[in-house]
Design a protein around this motif. Structure first.
Motif, PDB file in Angstrom:
ATOM      1  N   ASN A 211       0.637  -1.263  -0.176  1.00  0.00           N
ATOM      2  CA  ASN A 211      -0.073  -0.007  -0.216  1.00  0.00           C
ATOM      3  C   ASN A 211       0.948   1.466   0.034  1.00  0.00           C
ATOM      4  O   ASN A 211       0.348   2.353  -0.333  1.00  0.00           O
ATOM      5  N   SER A 212       2.204   1.059   0.297  1.00  0.00           N
ATOM      6  CA  SER A 212       3.028   2.364   0.334  1.00  0.00           C
ATOM      7  C   SER A 212       3.629   2.432  -0.935  1.00  0.00           C
ATOM      8  O   SER A 212       4.546   3.353  -1.080  1.00  0.00           O
ATOM      9  N   VAL A 213       3.446   1.389  -1.826  1.00  0.00           N
ATOM     10  CA  VAL A 213       4.057   1.483  -3.041  1.00  0.00           C
ATOM     11  C   VAL A 213       3.407   2.683  -4.000  1.00  0.00           C
ATOM     12  O   VAL A 213       2.280   2.460  -4.057  1.00  0.00           O
ATOM     13  N   VAL A 214       3.874   3.509  -4.551  1.00  0.00           N
ATOM     14  CA  VAL A 214       3.107   4.648  -5.451  1.00  0.00           C
ATOM     15  C   VAL A 214       4.236   4.532  -6.916  1.00  0.00           C
ATOM     16  O   VAL A 214       5.262   4.240  -7.060  1.00  0.00           O
ATOM     17  N   CYS A 215       3.326   4.831  -7.883  1.00  0.00           N
ATOM     18  CA  CYS A 215       3.900   5.093  -9.357  1.00  0.00           C
ATOM     19  C   CYS A 215       2.954   6.120 -10.059  1.00  0.00           C
ATOM     20  O   CYS A 215       1.983   6.549  -9.475  1.00  0.00           O
ATOM     21  N   SER A 216       3.717   6.519 -11.099  1.00  0.00           N
ATOM     22  CA  SER A 216       2.911   7.675 -11.653  1.00  0.00           C
ATOM     23  C   SER A 216       1.596   7.163 -12.458  1.00  0.00           C
ATOM     24  O   SER A 216       1.614   5.868 -12.805  1.00  0.00           O
ATOM     25  N   LYS A 217       0.455   7.966 -12.485  1.00  0.00           N
ATOM     26  CA  LYS A 217      -0.624   7.455 -13.096  1.00  0.00           C
ATOM     27  C   LYS A 217      -0.343   7.100 -14.827  1.00  0.00           C
ATOM     28  O   LYS A 217      -1.121   6.511 -15.301  1.00  0.00           O
ATOM     29  N   ASP A 218       0.568   7.873 -15.202  1.00  0.00           N
ATOM     30  CA  ASP A 218       0.787   7.622 -16.534  1.00  0.00           C
ATOM     31  C   ASP A 218       1.702   6.255 -16.713  1.00  0.00           C
ATOM     32  O   ASP A 218       1.852   5.881 -17.752  1.00  0.00           O
ATOM     33  N   SER A 219       2.308   5.638 -15.753  1.00  0.00           N
ATOM     34  CA  SER A 219       2.901   4.448 -15.883  1.00  0.00           C
ATOM     35  C   SER A 219       2.296   3.205 -16.554  1.00  0.00           C
ATOM     36  O   SER A 219       0.978   3.063 -15.937  1.00  0.00           O
ATOM     37  N   VAL A 220       3.024   2.508 -17.086  1.00  0.00           N
ATOM     38  CA  VAL A 220       2.169   1.206 -17.595  1.00  0.00           C
ATOM     39  C   VAL A 220       1.840   0.295 -16.518  1.00  0.00           C
ATOM     40  O   VAL A 220       1.223  -0.793 -16.669  1.00  0.00           O
ATOM     41  N   PHE A 221       2.571   0.457 -15.327  1.00  0.00           N
ATOM     42  CA  PHE A 221       2.365  -0.634 -13.960  1.00  0.00           C
ATOM     43  C   PHE A 221       1.187   0.008 -13.269  1.00  0.00           C
ATOM     44  O   PHE A 221       0.847  -0.673 -12.183  1.00  0.00           O
TER      45      PHE A 221
END
Length: 374
Positions: A211-221
């Protein structure tokens, strides 16, 4: 437990001493006691059970009833059993409480219940409570369990069949010595419970980490990460996803680092230009201030030049004055010496006057002294 020899005296229907030698039946297999009703089969069960535990084999008989009503007053009531347990041999002797004829006189006296256990090493225990506890320890079953599994008296077999599962488990565990397996089972159960707690704790930790992991909304993941955080992915897949996100972030970080490095170079170049411009501006200001001061000082410079010219014209007079000053200074020096000499003369004069006065005083004293002597 294997019975070897049973001796009964004034016990139940047996008025005299009666012995049952089980050795004649061999040392293996089962012992079957048969006979007509009332022949004394149950009495043999009672005698063995009484010898071992101090009570009858059935629930409808009491140890106080063991004294044979056919026995004469001189025959004692007792039961003696020799038995083997494992490779060791034991002998136990008991007598119930009953009324016996007094040795002297008429009447009866109470015979207290007693117990005696001879151990394989020859030691003899006569304390009834100690004998009871020792026999339970040797046999590994309680009196009730012994009745249910070793010698089933008439009508008692149904009790074993109708016993609750947990009671039968206790009985069979005692028979087959499976306590160690129950202990092992409990340990495995406890270990599993602890492991399950650790697993749940690990799952909670993993969930918090995910739950603490974040990534860009534009990321493919981005979509896969949302599935992982909602619990729709296996842990192994989540770990692989996090590795991919980290790899993607590392690449973006490398690109950002290179851009930052290029930006730092541009900033350094701009900073150098700004520094030079500031230096030039500072020099320009200093030059302007110097020019302003110079313009202000020009009128004063002209006045000073004029004064200097005048002073140059006065140089001959100045030389003459300097010469006169030197002469005057020499004269002043001579005057100082004269003043010093005059002061010395004055001091000497005062000293001379004092001496004259002292001499006059002394002369007067001499005259007075002479007169007094004459």
């Amino acid at each position: 437990m294997r019975p070897i020899k049973l001796t009964m005296s004034a016990f139940g229907p047996y008025a005299k001493k009666q012995e049952v030698d089980f050795e004649k039946l061999g040392k293996s297999g089962l012992y079957l006691i048969t006979g007509d009703t009332g022949a004394g089969k149950t009495t043999i069960f009672d005698a063995i059970k009484y010898a071992l535990y101090g009570e009858a084999s059935g629930s409808n008989r009491d140890s106080s009833m063991f004294r044979s009503k056919y026995a004469d007053d001189d025959t004692p009531t007792l039961v003696e059993l020799t038995f083997a347990n494992g490779d060791k041999e034991y002998t136990v002797k008991r007598n119930p409480e009953y009324m016996k004829k007094k040795a002297k006189g008429d009447g009866y006296t109470k015979k207290t219940a007693g117990a005696e256990l001879t151990l394989p090493n020859g030691d003899v225990e006569t304390n009834k409570k100690a004998v009871d506890a020792k026999l339970v320890e040797i046999l590994g079953v309680t009196p009730t369990q012994f009745s249910q599994i070793a010698m089933i008296a008439q009508g008692d077999f149904l009790k074993l069949l109708l016993a609750e599962t947990k009671d039968r488990q206790v009985i069979f565990r005692s028979i087959f010595k499976t306590d160690i397996y129950k202990i092992f089972q409990e340990k495995v159960k406890n270990d599993f419970s602890e492991i399950e707690k650790e697993r749940e704790k690990a799952n909670d930790y993993i969930s918090q980490y995910i739950n603490s992991v974040v990534c860009s909304k534009d990321s493919v993941f981005s979509i896969d990460l949302q599935k992982a955080q909602s619990g729709e992915m296996l842990t192994a897949d989540v770990i692989e996803l996090i590795k991919n996100i980290i790899k993607d972030d590392s690449e973006l970080l490398q690109i950002s680092a290179e851009k930052l490095k290029a930006a730092d170079k541009k900033i350094d170049a701009i900073t150098g230009i700004i520094t030079k411009a500031e230096e030039q501006n500072k020099n320009r200001v200093m030059l302007k201030n110097t020019n302003d001061k110079l313009q202000k000082m020009l009128p004063e410079s002209e006045v000073l030049k004029s004064a200097l010219e005048k002073e140059k014209k006065k140089e001959p007079q100045t030389h003459e004055i300097e010469k006169n000053v030197t002469i005057i200074e020499q004269q002043l020096k001579d005057y100082d010496e004269l003043d010093l000499l005059a002061k010395k003369i004055k001091d000497n004069t005062e000293k001379y006057n004092l001496s004259q006065k002292s001499l006059s005083d002394n002369e007067k004293q001499l005259i007075k002294l002479g007169e007094s002597l004459g």
